[in-house]
Design an enzyme around this catalytic site. Structure first.
Site, short mmCIF file in Angstrom:
data_model
loop_
_atom_site.label_atom_id
_atom_site.label_comp_id
_atom_site.label_asym_id
_atom_site.label_seq_id
_atom_site.Cartn_x
_atom_site.Cartn_y
_atom_site.Cartn_z
N THR A 94 0.89 -1.06 0.00
CA THR A 94 -0.02 0.06 -0.05
C THR A 94 1.12 1.27 0.06
O THR A 94 1.56 1.79 1.08
CB THR A 94 -0.95 -0.03 1.17
OG1 THR A 94 -1.65 -1.31 1.25
CG2 THR A 94 -1.90 1.24 1.15
N LYS A 170 -7.10 1.51 -3.71
CA LYS A 170 -6.68 0.73 -2.19
C LYS A 170 -6.81 1.62 -1.09
O LYS A 170 -7.14 1.23 -0.01
CB LYS A 170 -5.15 0.00 -2.29
CG LYS A 170 -4.73 -0.61 -0.98
CD LYS A 170 -5.64 -1.40 -0.37
CE LYS A 170 -4.67 -1.91 1.06
NZ LYS A 170 -5.39 -2.86 1.82
N LYS A 239 -0.27 6.13 8.06
CA LYS A 239 0.14 6.45 7.00
C LYS A 239 -0.36 6.19 5.83
O LYS A 239 -0.56 7.19 4.93
CB LYS A 239 1.39 5.10 6.56
CG LYS A 239 2.18 5.31 5.40
CD LYS A 239 1.77 4.26 4.30
CE LYS A 239 1.79 2.90 4.64
NZ LYS A 239 1.36 1.85 3.81
#
Length: 307
Positions: A94, A170, A239
């Site tokens: 990711t 995503k 994040k």
């Protein structure tokens, strides 16, 4: 198929194991070599370097963040310098939309193929080979690696010929998951302080309007207050929200709720939540309401980053 696999964390180890069970020839690389032992017992070989693991038909990277991916892809010993022309790099990490675009360009210039294929699913889902794969790349490239997707996942969604689109999808999905966690935490704090049992409340939700795995999984974690061991650590959640906001800024899309989630994760991390599952943000509302033990008051704040 000859596969090189980089990154044997909670997700990567399960993915690599399922590739082995599907009879692919898998070489693995991880900075902590002991993490490869269980895979070696299943038939994997260990590579001593990134350059060695990149000598494959397909290399899959499953790493924590942009910096980790850039460290293994660039340089003389990196994936781009050692992957053969015509071979494929699948990035399942990711990562930011910007880095995905950079990787696509680097592989194109080297005559290599690149597919972005982040996944939805927690470590137990990865171990069971039931991930959902969000793939983007040239159709010919995806056709080459589809047997690998079939080994690690239950369904592949091909969203674009442009790899960075998969990373945008995503990130948007993780934003939605975090939104559910926050809203569940707030609702549970409300009813719990009003005298309703959290587990009974969750049963009501998941037996009626919210009968979906995400509510059952994260609702149970919040109701139990069970955030260790982390299936997906809080710093990774922070994040992902940061990367979502960066993508939104580039596209000029306001995301007010994502800004709230950024602050919730920062609150959790500032009070020592680094080792907790990202679902621990769902406990903050109860703590703010004085409805549960404020575990973080006894913890030392995480040190500030150095520059």
């Amino acid at each position: 198929m000859k596969v090189g696999f980089i990154g044997l964390g909670h997700m990567g180890a399960g993915m690599a194991a399922n590739l082995l069970r599907a009879n692919h020839d898998v070489a693995v690389y991880n900075r902590t070599r002991a993490k490869a032992d269980a895979l070696v017992a299943l038939g994997a070989t260990t590579a001593a370097s990134i350059a060695e693991v990149a000598r494959a038909d397909v290399v899959i990277s499953m790493l924590a963040n942009d910096a980790s991916v850039e460290a293994v892809v660039g340089g003389e010993q990196g994936v781009v310098s050692n992957l053969a022309p015509g071979a494929v790099h699948i990035s399942s990490s990711t990562i930011s939309v910007a880095l995905s675009e950079k990787l696509a360009a680097a592989h194109h210039d080297a005559g290599q193929l690149f597919v972005a294929a982040p996944v939805f699913g927690r470590p137990d889902v990865a171990a069971a080979g039931k991930l959902f794969i969000i793939a983007a790349g040239a159709p010919d490239s995806i056709a080459i690696v589809q047997p690998l997707f079939d080994a690690i996942g239950q369904r592949t969604f091909i969203v674009s010929e442009t790899p960075k689109v998969a990373n945008l999808v995503k990130l948007s999905g993780n934003f939605l998951i975090a939104s559910v966690i926050e809203s569940l935490g707030e609702a549970m704090a409300l009813v719990s302080k009003g005298g309703v049992d959290r587990h009974q409340y969750l049963d009501i939700l998941t037996s009626t309007l919210f009968n979906a795995p995400i509510y059952k999984t994260y609702g149970t974690l919040i109701a139990d207050g069970k955030f260790e061991p982390a299936g997906f650590a809080a710093p990774l959640g922070q994040k992902d929200i940061r990367l979502t906001l960066a993508a939104a800024e580039d596209l000029r899309v306001p995301l007010p709720l994502a800004s709230l989630l950024r602050d919730r994760f920062l609150t959790l991390l500032a009070h020592g939540g680094d080792t907790l599952d990202w679902s621990a943000i769902g406990q903050l509302a109860a703590m703010d309401a004085g409805a549960t033990e404020e575990w973080y008051r006894s913890k030392e704040p995480a040190p500030s980053p150095t520059h």
